[in-house]
Design a protein around this motif. Structure first.
Motif, PDB file in Angstrom:
ATOM      1  N   ILE A 203     -16.758  -3.524  12.236  1.00 39.37           N
ATOM      2  CA  ILE A 203     -15.376  -3.046  12.073  1.00 39.37           C
ATOM      3  C   ILE A 203     -15.482  -1.665  11.449  1.00 39.37           C
ATOM      4  O   ILE A 203     -15.978  -1.527  10.329  1.00 39.37           O
ATOM      5  N   ASP A 204     -15.039  -0.653  12.165  1.00 44.57           N
ATOM      6  CA  ASP A 204     -15.320   0.739  11.788  1.00 44.57           C
ATOM      7  C   ASP A 204     -14.296   1.270  10.775  1.00 44.57           C
ATOM      8  O   ASP A 204     -13.167   1.628  11.149  1.00 44.57           O
ATOM      9  N   PRO A 205     -14.663   1.361   9.494  1.00 51.94           N
ATOM     10  CA  PRO A 205     -13.718   1.853   8.486  1.00 51.94           C
ATOM     11  C   PRO A 205     -13.498   3.364   8.576  1.00 51.94           C
ATOM     12  O   PRO A 205     -12.429   3.859   8.205  1.00 51.94           O
ATOM     13  N   LEU A 206     -14.494   4.105   9.088  1.00 53.91           N
ATOM     14  CA  LEU A 206     -14.347   5.553   9.200  1.00 53.91           C
ATOM     15  C   LEU A 206     -13.323   5.900  10.285  1.00 53.91           C
ATOM     16  O   LEU A 206     -12.478   6.784  10.096  1.00 53.91           O
ATOM     17  N   TYR A 207     -13.399   5.212  11.403  1.00 53.48           N
ATOM     18  CA  TYR A 207     -12.405   5.400  12.460  1.00 53.48           C
ATOM     19  C   TYR A 207     -11.014   5.094  11.931  1.00 53.48           C
ATOM     20  O   TYR A 207     -10.059   5.854  12.160  1.00 53.48           O
ATOM     21  N   ALA A 208     -10.876   3.985  11.206  1.00 56.20           N
ATOM     22  CA  ALA A 208      -9.565   3.599  10.660  1.00 56.20           C
ATOM     23  C   ALA A 208      -9.072   4.638   9.659  1.00 56.20           C
ATOM     24  O   ALA A 208      -7.889   5.027   9.676  1.00 56.20           O
ATOM     25  N   ALA A 209      -9.974   5.107   8.794  1.00 56.72           N
ATOM     26  CA  ALA A 209      -9.589   6.097   7.786  1.00 56.72           C
ATOM     27  C   ALA A 209      -9.137   7.399   8.447  1.00 56.72           C
ATOM     28  O   ALA A 209      -8.155   8.016   8.024  1.00 56.72           O
ATOM     29  N   CYS A 210      -9.835   7.816   9.507  1.00 57.20           N
ATOM     30  CA  CYS A 210      -9.455   9.044  10.204  1.00 57.20           C
ATOM     31  C   CYS A 210      -8.080   8.902  10.847  1.00 57.20           C
ATOM     32  O   CYS A 210      -7.266   9.837  10.822  1.00 57.20           O
ATOM     33  N   ARG A 211      -7.814   7.749  11.422  1.00 48.62           N
ATOM     34  CA  ARG A 211      -6.485   7.509  11.996  1.00 48.62           C
ATOM     35  C   ARG A 211      -5.410   7.545  10.914  1.00 48.62           C
ATOM     36  O   ARG A 211      -4.329   8.103  11.111  1.00 48.62           O
ATOM     37  N   MET A 212      -5.735   6.961   9.763  1.00 50.93           N
ATOM     38  CA  MET A 212      -4.772   6.965   8.661  1.00 50.93           C
ATOM     39  C   MET A 212      -4.492   8.385   8.193  1.00 50.93           C
ATOM     40  O   MET A 212      -3.327   8.778   7.991  1.00 50.93           O
ATOM     41  N   CYS A 213      -5.540   9.173   8.032  1.00 49.01           N
ATOM     42  CA  CYS A 213      -5.366  10.548   7.545  1.00 49.01           C
ATOM     43  C   CYS A 213      -4.523  11.370   8.520  1.00 49.01           C
ATOM     44  O   CYS A 213      -3.656  12.150   8.112  1.00 49.01           O
ATOM     45  N   LYS A 215      -2.290  10.211  10.685  1.00 50.37           N
ATOM     46  CA  LYS A 215      -0.919   9.707  10.666  1.00 50.37           C
ATOM     47  C   LYS A 215      -0.187  10.126   9.395  1.00 50.37           C
ATOM     48  O   LYS A 215       1.003  10.451   9.416  1.00 50.37           O
ATOM     49  N   LEU A 216      -0.906  10.147   8.267  1.00 44.02           N
ATOM     50  CA  LEU A 216      -0.285  10.565   7.005  1.00 44.02           C
ATOM     51  C   LEU A 216       0.105  12.038   7.059  1.00 44.02           C
ATOM     52  O   LEU A 216       1.169  12.428   6.560  1.00 44.02           O
ATOM     53  N   LYS A 217      -0.748  12.850   7.676  1.00 46.41           N
ATOM     54  CA  LYS A 217      -0.429  14.278   7.813  1.00 46.41           C
ATOM     55  C   LYS A 217       0.875  14.467   8.565  1.00 46.41           C
ATOM     56  O   LYS A 217       1.668  15.375   8.267  1.00 46.41           O
ATOM     57  N   GLU A 218       1.131  13.596   9.535  1.00 40.08           N
ATOM     58  CA  GLU A 218       2.333  13.713  10.364  1.00 40.08           C
ATOM     59  C   GLU A 218       3.605  13.310   9.615  1.00 40.08           C
ATOM     60  O   GLU A 218       4.715  13.503  10.130  1.00 40.08           O
ATOM     61  N   LEU A 219       3.467  12.762   8.403  1.00 35.05           N
ATOM     62  CA  LEU A 219       4.639  12.425   7.601  1.00 35.05           C
ATOM     63  C   LEU A 219       5.277  13.663   6.970  1.00 35.05           C
ATOM     64  O   LEU A 219       6.429  13.615   6.528  1.00 35.05           O
ATOM     65  N   MET A 265       8.930   8.225   0.287  1.00 37.41           N
ATOM     66  CA  MET A 265       7.717   8.701   0.942  1.00 37.41           C
ATOM     67  C   MET A 265       6.482   7.915   0.489  1.00 37.41           C
ATOM     68  O   MET A 265       5.545   7.713   1.281  1.00 37.41           O
ATOM     69  N   THR A 266       6.471   7.466  -0.747  1.00 35.56           N
ATOM     70  CA  THR A 266       5.360   6.632  -1.209  1.00 35.56           C
ATOM     71  C   THR A 266       5.299   5.350  -0.386  1.00 35.56           C
ATOM     72  O   THR A 266       4.215   4.905   0.023  1.00 35.56           O
ATOM     73  N   GLN A 267       6.450   4.755  -0.133  1.00 32.37           N
ATOM     74  CA  GLN A 267       6.484   3.545   0.682  1.00 32.37           C
ATOM     75  C   GLN A 267       6.054   3.832   2.117  1.00 32.37           C
ATOM     76  O   GLN A 267       5.351   3.012   2.743  1.00 32.37           O
ATOM     77  N   LYS A 268       6.423   5.001   2.648  1.00 36.72           N
ATOM     78  CA  LYS A 268       6.000   5.375   3.998  1.00 36.72           C
ATOM     79  C   LYS A 268       4.473   5.493   4.084  1.00 36.72           C
ATOM     80  O   LYS A 268       3.852   5.102   5.080  1.00 36.72           O
ATOM     81  N   ILE A 269       3.865   6.045   3.043  1.00 36.98           N
ATOM     82  CA  ILE A 269       2.408   6.175   3.011  1.00 36.98           C
ATOM     83  C   ILE A 269       1.763   4.795   3.030  1.00 36.98           C
ATOM     84  O   ILE A 269       0.827   4.526   3.803  1.00 36.98           O
ATOM     85  N   MET A 274      -1.044   0.368   5.988  1.00 42.10           N
ATOM     86  CA  MET A 274      -1.078  -1.061   6.300  1.00 42.10           C
ATOM     87  C   MET A 274      -0.938  -1.326   7.801  1.00 42.10           C
ATOM     88  O   MET A 274      -1.535  -2.273   8.346  1.00 42.10           O
ATOM     89  N   GLU A 275      -0.176  -0.486   8.484  1.00 43.95           N
ATOM     90  CA  GLU A 275      -0.018  -0.634   9.932  1.00 43.95           C
ATOM     91  C   GLU A 275      -1.353  -0.438  10.647  1.00 43.95           C
ATOM     92  O   GLU A 275      -1.740  -1.225  11.526  1.00 43.95           O
ATOM     93  N   ILE A 276      -2.082   0.615  10.260  1.00 43.16           N
ATOM     94  CA  ILE A 276      -3.381   0.884  10.885  1.00 43.16           C
ATOM     95  C   ILE A 276      -4.417  -0.127  10.414  1.00 43.16           C
ATOM     96  O   ILE A 276      -5.331  -0.506  11.172  1.00 43.16           O
ATOM     97  N   GLU A 277      -4.287  -0.587   9.185  1.00 45.23           N
ATOM     98  CA  GLU A 277      -5.150  -1.654   8.684  1.00 45.23           C
ATOM     99  C   GLU A 277      -5.070  -2.879   9.594  1.00 45.23           C
ATOM    100  O   GLU A 277      -6.088  -3.456   9.988  1.00 45.23           O
TER     101      GLU A 277
END
Length: 386
Positions: A203-213, A215-219, A265-269, A274-277
């Motif tokens: 289970i690739d945590p780096l891929y997940a982290a990159c997707r999270m980063c 998506k967070l930038k797009e907020l 915005m904290t809740q959005k983060i 959690m969605e990508i998790e």
């Protein structure tokens, strides 16, 4: 009526020399020992009574001849972990540290104001408190000073910060929300390591982290009419190119205008992570820390600061700013406790704040000292007992 600017210009050479001394000896937050001692010494020469706290912090009070209210002026004292590249003859002598945010200007202007006010203490209705604050750049000294009683007896509090985008000799006034509130977040993404050639076995945590980063930038954007910024400044994972690691880690910061957007915005983060998790099968540990509350100026005190600055510098040199800044400043803690205002000192520098080449125009010092003195006395006069 006192001509604060004329009197400030008379001591300008001494103030500039003081600034050079402070600039040569920058110190990191909570280690401002030389800096604090020097400032205390300068205040004591003005007849200011000193109370030390928190190792390097200090509170000084200049008592007027007549009873009245008490207004405070704050300066920060710490430097940044920046290697100076200005080439100035008074460059930093402390390797890897520099007053790259103008705190040396702030300190010198406060001492200038103290010297001006001390000359007129026999006319003062009330008192002026000087707040020497450590650690604005890192863990914040304002909140701890408040907890140690720095605002006891204070009715209003004022402060200022350099602005390299404003011409020297000008003052920037902002009503309402000025600086952003900041919220820090740390995320540890747990996965299952495996050989890079067989990703189906892990289970690739780096891929997940990159997707999270991503998506967070797009907020980042405008919400409820106010700008919010999400930034990720560090991501760390893995030790080899062909191995999927067990975990990844990233950290970032949210900046919002006001508290309502901060909570939203904290809740959005959290929801985004959690969605990508859930989509990727990783497990996340999320840490969220509310940091500086932002700077929200009080209208009455801001109008007073604007009026006083115009008396000193004339109306054309006082700019009412429409937009605030997304940077953070812990002066906001003082404004949660007392009414007051925070304004900008124009220092016109091609290099911006936190740059190793930041070189503010020193002619701003005497003018800022004069404005500080005018603001403080204006407050005392307007709030003295009739």
């Amino acid at each position: 009526m006192t001509d604060w600017l004329k009197e400030a210009l008379e001591i300008e050479p001494e103030l500039i020399e003081l600034r050079h001394t402070l600039h040569r000896r920058p110190e990191e937050g909570n280690h401002e020992f030389f800096t604090s001692d020097l400032l205390v010494s300068e205040l004591e020469k003005c007849g200011v009574e000193i109370r030390r706290m928190m190792e390097t912090a200090a509170v000084g009070i200049l008592r007027g001849a007549y009873p009245g209210p008490t207004a405070a002026l704050r300066t920060d004292m710490d430097a940044l972990p920046v290697k100076e590249e200005t080439g100035l003859p008074f460059s930093s002598e402390n390797e890897g540290l520099m007053h790259a945010c103008g705190h040396d200007i702030h300190m010198t202007a406060l001492i200038g104001a103290a010297r001006l006010l001390a000359k007129h203490r026999d006319e003062m209705h009330g008192n002026v408190v000087f707040l020497l604050q450590p650690a604005e750049e890192n863990i914040g000294g304002a909140e701890r000073m408040i907890h140690n009683g720095a605002l006891e007896g204070v009715d209003a509090v004022f402060g200022a910060h350099c602005n390299p985008a404003l011409k020297a000799g000008t003052i920037g006034i902002k009503y309402g929300i000025f600086y952003a509130a900041s919220t820090r977040f740390n995320v540890t993404v747990h996965g299952k390591g495996c050989h890079g050639a067989e990703p189906e076995n892990g289970i690739d945590p780096l891929y997940a982290a990159c997707r999270m980063c991503t998506k967070l930038k797009e907020l980042t954007g405008v919400h409820n009419g106010l700008r919010d910024v999400v930034s990720v400044g560090l991501i760390r994972a893995g030790k080899a190119r062909n191995i999927i690691p067990d975990e990844a880690y990233f950290m970032g910061i949210l900046r919002t205008k006001g508290f309502a957007n901060r909570d939203m915005m904290t809740q959005k983060i959290i929801d985004t992570i959690m969605e990508i998790e859930e989509e990727t099968g990783v497990y996340c540990e999320i840490e969220v820390f509310y940091a500086y509350p932002g700077v929200i100026n009080h209208d009455e005190e801001t109008a007073l600061a604007e009026k006083a600055a115009k008396k000193v510098l004339s109306a054309e040199n006082v700019k009412v700013m429409e937009e605030g800044t997304m940077t953070s400043e812990d002066f906001g803690y003082f404004l949660l406790e007392r009414p007051g205002s925070f304004y900008h000192i124009g220092v016109e520098s091609e290099a911006g704040l936190h740059s190793p080449r930041f070189n503010p125009d020193e002619s701003a010092i005497a003018k800022a000292a004069a404005v500080h003195a005018a603001v403080l006395t204006e407050y005392l006069e307007e709030h003295k007992e009739k």
